[in-house]
Design a protein around this motif. Structure first.
Motif, PDB file in Angstrom:
ATOM      1  N   GLN A 186       3.663  -0.086  -6.913  1.00 31.14           N
ATOM      2  CA  GLN A 186       4.614   0.159  -7.990  1.00 31.14           C
ATOM      3  C   GLN A 186       5.393   1.438  -7.676  1.00 31.14           C
ATOM      4  OE1 GLN A 186       5.034  -2.171 -10.305  1.00 31.14           O
ATOM      5  NE2 GLN A 186       3.446  -3.308  -9.260  1.00 31.14           N
ATOM      6  N   GLU A 187       6.586   1.532  -8.203  1.00 32.75           N
ATOM      7  CA  GLU A 187       7.480   2.644  -7.911  1.00 32.75           C
ATOM      8  C   GLU A 187       6.888   4.008  -8.247  1.00 32.75           C
ATOM      9  OE1 GLU A 187      10.412   2.732  -6.276  1.00 32.75           O
ATOM     10  OE2 GLU A 187       9.937   0.650  -5.848  1.00 32.75           O
ATOM     11  N   GLY A 188       6.054   4.090  -9.249  1.00 34.33           N
ATOM     12  CA  GLY A 188       5.593   5.383  -9.731  1.00 34.33           C
ATOM     13  C   GLY A 188       4.384   5.960  -9.014  1.00 34.33           C
ATOM     14  N   LEU A 189       4.311   5.846  -7.702  1.00 30.59           N
ATOM     15  CA  LEU A 189       3.182   6.437  -6.981  1.00 30.59           C
ATOM     16  C   LEU A 189       3.240   7.959  -7.094  1.00 30.59           C
ATOM     17  CD1 LEU A 189       2.959   4.492  -3.597  1.00 30.59           C
ATOM     18  CD2 LEU A 189       1.522   4.231  -5.612  1.00 30.59           C
ATOM     19  N   ASP A 190       2.079   8.572  -7.294  1.00 32.39           N
ATOM     20  CA  ASP A 190       2.063  10.028  -7.322  1.00 32.39           C
ATOM     21  C   ASP A 190       2.340  10.542  -5.907  1.00 32.39           C
ATOM     22  OD1 ASP A 190      -0.680  10.892  -6.002  1.00 32.39           O
ATOM     23  OD2 ASP A 190      -1.095   9.137  -7.272  1.00 32.39           O
ATOM     24  N   PRO A 191       2.818  11.773  -5.775  1.00 30.86           N
ATOM     25  CA  PRO A 191       3.215  12.300  -4.459  1.00 30.86           C
ATOM     26  C   PRO A 191       2.093  12.255  -3.417  1.00 30.86           C
ATOM     27  CG  PRO A 191       4.029  13.727  -6.209  1.00 30.86           C
ATOM     28  CD  PRO A 191       3.145  12.708  -6.864  1.00 30.86           C
ATOM     29  N   GLU A 192       0.861  12.527  -3.825  1.00 32.62           N
ATOM     30  CA  GLU A 192      -0.254  12.517  -2.869  1.00 32.62           C
ATOM     31  C   GLU A 192      -0.498  11.110  -2.328  1.00 32.62           C
ATOM     32  OE1 GLU A 192      -5.055  13.187  -2.844  1.00 32.62           O
ATOM     33  OE2 GLU A 192      -3.878  14.356  -4.265  1.00 32.62           O
ATOM     34  N   THR A 193      -0.486  10.110  -3.206  1.00 28.19           N
ATOM     35  CA  THR A 193      -0.699   8.717  -2.799  1.00 28.19           C
ATOM     36  C   THR A 193       0.446   8.245  -1.911  1.00 28.19           C
ATOM     37  OG1 THR A 193      -1.912   8.292  -4.840  1.00 28.19           O
ATOM     38  CG2 THR A 193      -1.095   6.364  -3.643  1.00 28.19           C
ATOM     39  N   ARG A 194       1.678   8.590  -2.285  1.00 28.33           N
ATOM     40  CA  ARG A 194       2.850   8.211  -1.485  1.00 28.33           C
ATOM     41  C   ARG A 194       2.755   8.820  -0.085  1.00 28.33           C
ATOM     42  NH1 ARG A 194       7.369   6.314  -3.430  1.00 28.33           N
ATOM     43  NH2 ARG A 194       7.024   7.231  -5.480  1.00 28.33           N
ATOM     44  N   ALA A 195       2.364  10.103   0.000  1.00 31.72           N
ATOM     45  CA  ALA A 195       2.238  10.781   1.296  1.00 31.72           C
ATOM     46  C   ALA A 195       1.144  10.125   2.142  1.00 31.72           C
ATOM     47  CB  ALA A 195       1.939  12.260   1.082  1.00 31.72           C
TER      48      ALA A 195
END
Length: 193
Positions: free
Chosen positions: A13-22
């Motif tokens: 989903q678009e709303g990944l937190d920055p740590e998860t996205r990284a």
């Protein structure tokens, strides 16, 4: 493929937190992308069942998890082993199949959209048998028999294709292949800019 996983990757989903996205972006850097010759090569049988193989399974499981994949073949991380890992639920347990062999596939087939970590942003319709029986070994060398249906059968077949150098582009219509190639080119141009 935002809500349903039919191929190898579940788009988060678009709303990944920055740590998860990284973490996802870091994991995806280890996955070979379309154009890499290893993706068109046939992997070799595994004959040594040691701690090195078990570490390879754990590493592939972590990469698959962190990249939001539901399947990963060793060739996708540049290792020429007949090894794949998969799971059918995002937080489910990870299964490893060593030297998998398709023993039987149903005549009943289903067409569904599949994605691939090696073909980012591409989703194509692929027809596959609904039920399969696969023999393999686990990471300790013990025999496994998997009788799978639905999503599990589809993921196993997708990953076994990778072990033979076959991509979803090879299993779709000419029109979808052309659209996928256009999307891949656009994505390469966007990342190069």
């Amino acid at each position: 493929m935002a809500d349903e996983a039919h191929g190898e990757v579940v788009e988060p989903q678009e709303g990944l937190d920055p740590e998860t996205r990284a973490r996802r972006e870091a994991a995806l850097k280890h996955v070979r992308k379309y154009g890499d010759p290893v993706l068109r090569s046939r992997a070799l049988e595994i004959t040594h069942f040691d701690e090195k193989l078990r570490e390879e399974v754990r590493r592939m499981g972590r990469l698959m998890h962190d990249s939001y994949g539901i399947g990963l073949a060793a060739t996708q991380v540049g290792v020429m082993h007949r090894l794949l890992v998969y799971r059918t639920e995002l937080e489910g347990s990870i299964a490893a199949l060593v030297n998998p062999v398709l023993e039987w596939a149903s005549k009943d087939k289903e067409t569904s959209e599949e994605g691939c970590l090696s073909l980012p942003g591409v989703g194509v319709d692929v027809e596959r048998p609904i039920h399969v029986r696969v023999t393999a070994l686990d990471e300790y060398g013990k025999p496994i028999l998997v009788e799978a249906s639905g999503l599990e059968a589809r993921v196993i077949q997708h990953e076994m294709d990778h072990l033979d150098g076959v991509l979803i582009l090879d299993r779709t219509s000419r029109d979808q292949r052309k659209q996928a190639m256009r999307a891949l080119r656009e994505q390469l141009e966007a990342t190069a800019a």
